[in-house]
Design a protein around this motif. Structure first.
Motif, PDB file in Angstrom:
ATOM      1  N   ASP A 155     -18.201   2.302 -11.365  1.00 54.92           N
ATOM      2  CA  ASP A 155     -18.458   0.984 -11.930  1.00 54.92           C
ATOM      3  C   ASP A 155     -18.562  -0.013 -10.782  1.00 54.92           C
ATOM      4  OD1 ASP A 155     -18.344  -1.012 -14.294  1.00 54.92           O
ATOM      5  OD2 ASP A 155     -16.773  -1.717 -12.920  1.00 54.92           O
ATOM      6  N   GLN A 156     -19.637  -0.794 -10.758  1.00 51.99           N
ATOM      7  CA  GLN A 156     -19.866  -1.673  -9.623  1.00 51.99           C
ATOM      8  C   GLN A 156     -18.751  -2.714  -9.474  1.00 51.99           C
ATOM      9  OE1 GLN A 156     -23.862  -3.157  -9.351  1.00 51.99           O
ATOM     10  NE2 GLN A 156     -23.532  -4.158  -7.402  1.00 51.99           N
ATOM     11  N   ALA A 157     -18.234  -3.229 -10.576  1.00 51.69           N
ATOM     12  CA  ALA A 157     -17.143  -4.200 -10.497  1.00 51.69           C
ATOM     13  C   ALA A 157     -15.886  -3.563  -9.915  1.00 51.69           C
ATOM     14  CB  ALA A 157     -16.851  -4.770 -11.879  1.00 51.69           C
ATOM     15  N   GLN A 158     -15.640  -2.314 -10.285  1.00 50.63           N
ATOM     16  CA  GLN A 158     -14.483  -1.610  -9.747  1.00 50.63           C
ATOM     17  C   GLN A 158     -14.652  -1.346  -8.255  1.00 50.63           C
ATOM     18  OE1 GLN A 158     -11.588  -0.963 -11.123  1.00 50.63           O
ATOM     19  NE2 GLN A 158     -10.817   0.039  -9.273  1.00 50.63           N
ATOM     20  N   VAL A 159     -15.872  -0.993  -7.864  1.00 49.20           N
ATOM     21  CA  VAL A 159     -16.141  -0.777  -6.435  1.00 49.20           C
ATOM     22  C   VAL A 159     -15.895  -2.070  -5.662  1.00 49.20           C
ATOM     23  CG1 VAL A 159     -17.938  -0.268  -4.738  1.00 49.20           C
ATOM     24  CG2 VAL A 159     -17.773   1.094  -6.826  1.00 49.20           C
ATOM     25  N   ALA A 160     -16.328  -3.199  -6.224  1.00 55.76           N
ATOM     26  CA  ALA A 160     -16.115  -4.488  -5.564  1.00 55.76           C
ATOM     27  C   ALA A 160     -14.626  -4.784  -5.411  1.00 55.76           C
ATOM     28  CB  ALA A 160     -16.796  -5.606  -6.356  1.00 55.76           C
TER      29      ALA A 160
END
Length: 219
Positions: A155-160
């Motif tokens: 998940d891109q938000a989690q990666v961020a």
């Protein structure tokens, strides 16, 4: 081969320093070492034992037992490896165990090394030091695309969020925190693609070497 030239390339996660360092090494005919793999492999050795990467004794033991073949493992990337590496890297005994490995690699024939403390701790006298960075948002996007390309669901938000956590952990650790060396050349790759970043980095390296060559021996 350019003598025993050592080029230090530091910076936060997903700033592009690994790609740059690898290409600089190839262009200049120097060996290359991704020092982050040493900490990733150490973290993996700890996880293999079912242990906590915060356990200083076990982490130091894993670092001391590290072998070159450990750096070729296929599971040294991804969120679990990222956080394990960052955790063991904050342990003084781990850093001490891996310091000589890194110095020996570049001491005899020169090298390009990338990491987080190459210019500040490992080779503080390196004639060329680059500090490669990019905005947190761009670094998170790059890391997410990297994971996607490897078929890793993320998940891109989690990666961020993981990028921000890693930044905080690396910058605030008491031993060898992530920071530019005082004489490092700063390269922001936020708006640069891989080719433009490499061209700029190579230009910066050559300019620094030409500058040093122009200094009289007695200066």
């Amino acid at each position: 081969m350019i003598g025993a030239l050592v080029i230090a390339v530091d910076g936060p996660a997903a700033a592009g320093k690994g790609t740059l360092a690898r290409r600089l090494a190839a262009a200049l005919g120097l060996p290359y070492l991704d020092t982050g793999l040493l900490y990733r492999a150490t973290g993996r050795r700890v996880l293999d034992r079912g242990a906590d990467p915060h356990d200083a004794a076990i982490a130091a033991e894993a670092a001391a037992a590290l072998r070159p073949e450990d750096l070729d493992r296929g599971d040294l990337r991804g969120p679990a490896a990222d956080m394990a590496a960052s955790t063991v890297a904050a342990i003084p005994a781990v850093r001490a165990a891996l310091l000589e490995w890194q110095r020996e690699f570049g001491r005899c024939h020169g090298a390009v090394l990338d990491g987080r403390d190459i210019g500040t701790v490992v080779f503080p006298a390196a004639p060329v030091k680059l500090f490669v960075t990019a905005s947190p948002e761009e670094r998170a996007r790059r890391r997410w695309l990297e994971l996607q390309a490897r078929g890793v669901a993320a998940d891109q938000a989690q990666v961020a969020a993981e990028i921000r956590n890693r930044d905080a952990q690396d910058a605030n650790r008491p031993v060898a925190p992530l920071k530019p060396a005082e004489d490092a050349l700063l390269l922001d790759t936020t708006a640069l693609d891989a080719e433009a970043a490499f061209a700029r980095a190579l230009e910066m390296v050559r300019d620094r070497l030409n500058f040093l060559d122009a200094i009289p021996a007695e200066a």
